[in-house]
Every structure is written in C-alpha cells, then in structure tokens.
Design a protein around this motif. Structure first.
Motif, PDB file in Angstrom:
ATOM      1  N   ILE A   1      46.699  60.215  69.425  1.00 45.72           N
ATOM      2  CA  ILE A   1      47.826  59.365  69.811  1.00 45.72           C
ATOM      3  C   ILE A   1      47.263  58.006  70.218  1.00 45.72           C
ATOM      4  CG2 ILE A   1      49.763  59.063  71.391  1.00 45.72           C
ATOM      5  CD1 ILE A   1      49.832  62.125  71.682  1.00 45.72           C
ATOM      6  N   ALA A   2      47.668  56.951  69.503  1.00 43.96           N
ATOM      7  CA  ALA A   2      47.105  55.619  69.722  1.00 43.96           C
ATOM      8  C   ALA A   2      48.199  54.568  69.621  1.00 43.96           C
ATOM      9  CB  ALA A   2      46.014  55.334  68.693  1.00 43.96           C
TER      10      ALA A   2
ATOM     11  N   ALA B   1      55.373  61.363  69.997  1.00 47.10           N
ATOM     12  CA  ALA B   1      53.983  61.573  69.593  1.00 47.10           C
ATOM     13  C   ALA B   1      53.434  62.886  70.151  1.00 47.10           C
ATOM     14  CB  ALA B   1      53.118  60.399  70.044  1.00 47.10           C
ATOM     15  N   VAL B   2      53.686  63.159  71.426  1.00 47.03           N
ATOM     16  CA  VAL B   2      53.187  64.398  72.037  1.00 47.03           C
ATOM     17  C   VAL B   2      53.816  65.613  71.374  1.00 47.03           C
ATOM     18  CG1 VAL B   2      53.194  65.785  74.152  1.00 47.03           C
ATOM     19  CG2 VAL B   2      52.588  63.355  74.249  1.00 47.03           C
ATOM     20  N   GLU B   3      55.115  65.570  71.169  1.00 51.35           N
ATOM     21  CA  GLU B   3      55.812  66.712  70.550  1.00 51.35           C
ATOM     22  C   GLU B   3      55.248  66.999  69.159  1.00 51.35           C
ATOM     23  OE1 GLU B   3      60.291  67.908  68.927  1.00 51.35           O
ATOM     24  OE2 GLU B   3      60.010  66.116  70.185  1.00 51.35           O
ATOM     25  N   HIS B   4      55.094  65.956  68.341  1.00 49.52           N
ATOM     26  CA  HIS B   4      54.647  66.143  66.965  1.00 49.52           C
ATOM     27  C   HIS B   4      53.164  66.516  66.904  1.00 49.52           C
ATOM     28  CE1 HIS B   4      58.162  63.648  65.064  1.00 49.52           C
ATOM     29  NE2 HIS B   4      58.573  64.625  65.847  1.00 49.52           N
ATOM     30  N   ALA B   5      52.349  65.897  67.746  1.00 46.67           N
ATOM     31  CA  ALA B   5      50.913  66.208  67.743  1.00 46.67           C
ATOM     32  C   ALA B   5      50.676  67.647  68.179  1.00 46.67           C
ATOM     33  CB  ALA B   5      50.164  65.239  68.652  1.00 46.67           C
TER      34      ALA B   5
ATOM     35  N   LEU C   1      54.389  65.254  80.006  1.00 41.88           N
ATOM     36  CA  LEU C   1      54.923  65.730  78.729  1.00 41.88           C
ATOM     37  C   LEU C   1      54.163  66.962  78.250  1.00 41.88           C
ATOM     38  CD1 LEU C   1      55.392  62.286  76.947  1.00 41.88           C
ATOM     39  CD2 LEU C   1      57.237  63.860  77.560  1.00 41.88           C
ATOM     40  N   VAL C   2      52.843  66.933  78.378  1.00 43.17           N
ATOM     41  CA  VAL C   2      52.023  68.065  77.944  1.00 43.17           C
ATOM     42  C   VAL C   2      52.335  69.303  78.785  1.00 43.17           C
ATOM     43  CG1 VAL C   2      49.655  68.969  77.881  1.00 43.17           C
ATOM     44  CG2 VAL C   2      50.164  66.687  76.968  1.00 43.17           C
TER      45      VAL C   2
END
Length: 465
Positions: free
Chosen positions: A360-361, A411-415, A454-455
C-alpha cells in the motif's frame, strides 16, 4: 520540566507556539526570563495567552531588549527564504536559537558530564532513538527521551548524573543549536531529503555533520559509513581528532562495528569479536534495522553497558510505532505498518525486508517519486495506490500488478483479500507509502493509526506475539 536559567532577568522572544514552542515559554519563565510569545497562527497565540504569556506581533515591537529569538524548528531559518521573524532578529543583532540549544546551555551550566546522546540521519533516527532509550532503561539509567521523536526536550527532567537524555534531532533542530555538544553523537546516514529547507544536499549534509562534529571532549562520534557523504564526514572527524566509531551493514570494517550474517561484530586492533545477535528479533528485521541496532550497540559500548544487557535489550525491544510495526496476522498473512516511510529511501528499507509484498503506497508525493525502487518491484505481488500520488505511481509501476484504491480503507480491504487468496506462506500486507501524509491525513502517525485500526477490525486478525 527543565528551567532555563541562562536567560534569567532577560527578555526572550519565542516564535512558533506548537508543542516545543510552548514548552520553551514555560521553561524560560520558570528560569526567570520574561517571554514575549508570537505565532502566525491565531489559535496558537490564543493558547499562549490562556497559558499566561505575553503575546505580541513581533513586527510591531522594538527588538532592542530581546536577548534571543527562540524559533520553532518548523519555521524556515534559511530556505526557501528566512521567515520574517528571522530577518527581524538579524537586523537587530539578536541570536536565533532553538529549544535544544537552551537544553545544551543548561546542561553545561549544571551537569556538563551528564550523559547526552543525540541522534540524526535521513532515515532510521526515530527507531534508533527509541532503541537506545530502551537499552539504557534496561541498563538501569533514568532515561529521558525526546526531541524530534515527540516530547519537547524542555518538557523532560533536568540533566544530572545517572540520568541520560536520548534526543532525536532533525536537521532543522541542528540548525538552531549552534553549541550542540552531546557526549555521544550518532549520524546514521545521509540521502536526499528536505532540500526545500536546505537548498542543496551538500548543505543538508553539512548541517547533519555538525551533530557528530560537536561531540564534547572525551565523547564518541558514531557514523554510519554506508554512503559517501557519511564516509567523508567520518574521515574529517578522524582528522579533527574525534573518537570516531564507524558503522556498516554492507561491508566488514577493519575498525568499527559491522553486521555480518545477523551478528553485530566489533573490530579493533586487528581482532574481531561478536557482541550481539539479531536473528529472530522481529522488531529489528531488515538491513536498515541492523544499522539501527549496530549504532545502538556502539552507544551501549561507549556507555559501558555490558554485552549481556545489550543482548537482552535488543531482544526485548518492542519496536517503534509506525516504523515496521507488526500490527496483526491472519493465517499466513502478516500486516506491517510502516507509515513513517515517507520517502522512497525509507520505503526501500521496508521493501527489502520481505519477499512477497502486497504494498500500500501513495499520499502527497515527494521529488523523484518511486523510480529509485524499481529494483524491489519483483518482490511486489500487487500494489494498492492511494492519494495524490496514485496516478504517478501507477505509471512508474508499469506492468507490476496494481490498482488505484484511492483510500486507505479500500486498499487494506483489497490487499488483505488478495494476500489471503494468494496461498503464499509468508505474504505481507505492507503500508510503506513513500510519500508524505498531508493530502489525506494530518501526519503519518494518524495515517498509521488508521491502518492499524483497519487491520485489527478485519475478521480473524490476531496480534503478533
């Protein structure tokens, strides 16, 4: 608090009334000075007024009676142009200094032999500062940690024997500390950063050099020599008669401390001895953390801390929030918060530490973008791009699998979904933005905290033990 007695009976202007500025006002007042406080931000001025300080627009007062201008480090001293308060001070012949200079003067007056460890470098200084503070606590010192890492130095307890001050310093703070004289000074590395505030990388490096060049007599200058600027600095310090300890994580040294195969080694007088092992310490994973640990080991040796205490301290170090922080695990997927990776050079350290990365960037881009990171692209299974830099980074990534997620939530959900579905045994979801946070978050801490939250809200995520 450290009362600043060196300006007792004098009038001092303080400009910039954030955390360190207000702390300076309190410390100066406690030491007997009269303070005139100012800021371009009306809210900050109001807070100073509520705290009982005299406030004024320094453009409309006489500077004839000011003994000094204490400037907050975020206020431009030289580039791109000096702040108007700096110009006013220069016109009046008033010295311009910062809060760490006030600390140095108090230490010289009251406890000149009290241990004072100062740390700087483009990358790694916060982790190294926190690690050294942890080691000195384990060794039984009353440890005071502050400076650029968060707590204003004048909010700490005063210097005295048996109490060590471990202080992170940015180049801005060094610029405002003309008589900087730590007992141990550390320069980790120099790479391009903050050129907008220093004009050229040569000037930036020269500012950093002042921290290790100013080490007091009998003290120790610790210099990482894995970049050209720092190698030259170490050589100059040698010629000046300083006690220099060179550090490398890339090559063995004939004299100094280096890391080889996960072991910290000391070389002296033709002999090489192992002093600590880094294997299995998750909070010190990667070559960059090996450098941080080697520098901390050099401090421990300079302060007479035993190798047993050093090893115990390294193993028990919990790591630094937002810097390679392991925030959770779900199955074979590790989630790592490296929100403090705000430029490409810092992010390179994170990317070099893992093999299968869901990266994630993005954020507010810096000069050069991520073009210097292309050597790490084979490690990236997929990238998730957020913020203003997303389109630019997409172009640089080219054929590397990626998506423009826009926000950290997406990003967190998809990663997490893709990492789990990959079936890889050591998949890592890594937030290491290579950007500033200011397009979406007030600072990198808030961005990193949001990532952690989020994590940890994902189903099945467990803490890392």
């Amino acid at each position: 608090m450290i009362p600043v007695t060196s300006f007792a009976g004098k009038t001092v202007a303080v400009f910039g009334l954030g955390g360190s500025g207000l702390a300076s006002c309190h410390a100066l007042k406690a030491g007997g000075a009269e303070v005139i406080a100012a800021d371009d931000n009306a809210e900050n001025v109001a807070k100073a007024t509520q705290a009982g300080f005299i406030t004024a627009d320094l453009r409309n007062v006489s500077w004839a009676n000011f003994a000094a201008l204490v400037l907050a480090p975020g206020v431009p001293l030289t580039h791109p142009v000096p702040h108007w308060s700096v110009l006013k001070a220069r016109e009046a012949g008033v010295e311009v200094i910062g809060d760490i200079e006030l600390f140095c003067r108090e230490r010289r007056r009251h406890a000149p032999d009290a241990p004072f460890v100062a740390i700087t470098g483009t990358n790694g200084k916060s982790t190294t500062t926190a690690l050294i503070a942890h080691l000195t606590k384990v060794a039984g010192y009353d440890t005071q940690m502050g400076g650029n890492i968060g707590t204003a130095i004048l909010s700490l307890e005063p210097p005295r024997m048996g109490r060590v001050h471990v202080i992170e310093m940015s180049s801005y703070q060094i610029d405002l500390t003309p008589s900087l004289d730590p007992s141990v000074g550390i320069l980790l590395n120099v790479s391009e950063d903050h050129i907008d505030r220093h004009g050229t990388i040569e000037h930036y490096a020269a500012v950093k050099e002042r921290l290790v060049a100013g080490v007091q007599g009998g003290g120790t200058s610790i210099v990482g020599v894995d970049d050209g600027f720092c190698r030259d600095i170490a050589d100059r310090l040698d010629r000046a008669g300083k006690n220099v300890v060179r550090i490398s994580v890339k090559n063995p040294l004939a004299s100094g401390i280096y890391v080889e195969h996960g072991t910290i080694v000391r070389a002296a007088g033709g002999a090489h001895s192992e002093i600590a092992a880094l294997g299995g310490i998750g909070s010190l994973r990667g070559q960059h953390n090996a450098q941080n640990a080697a520098c901390a080991a050099a401090v421990a040796l300079a302060m007479g801390i035993s190798q047993d205490v050093l090893q115990n301290g390294l193993r028990s170090f919990p790591g630094l929030a937002h810097r390679m922080e392991q925030v959770g695990r779900r199955g074979n997927v590790l989630f790592v918060n490296d929100s403090k990776g705000t430029n490409a050079d810092a992010t390179a350290h994170a990317l070099s530490s893992f093999a299968d990365i869901f990266w994630i960037a993005g954020g507010k881009p810096k000069a050069g973008g991520i073009t210097s990171l292309t050597g790490f692209f084979p490690r990236i299974r997929k990238a998730y791009l957020i913020g203003e830099a997303a389109q630019e980074f997409s172009g640089t990534l080219g054929t590397v699998p990626h998506e423009i997620s826009q926000t950290l939530d997406v990003a967190v959900e998809h990663a997490a979904r893709d990492a789990e579905a990959s079936g890889l045994t050591d998949a890592v979801v890594l937030l290491s933005p290579a950007c500033a946070s200011f397009d979406q978050y007030r600072n990198f801490e808030i961005r990193g905290t949001k990532f952690r939250e989020l994590v940890q809200a994902l189903p099945g995520v467990q803490p890392v033990v």
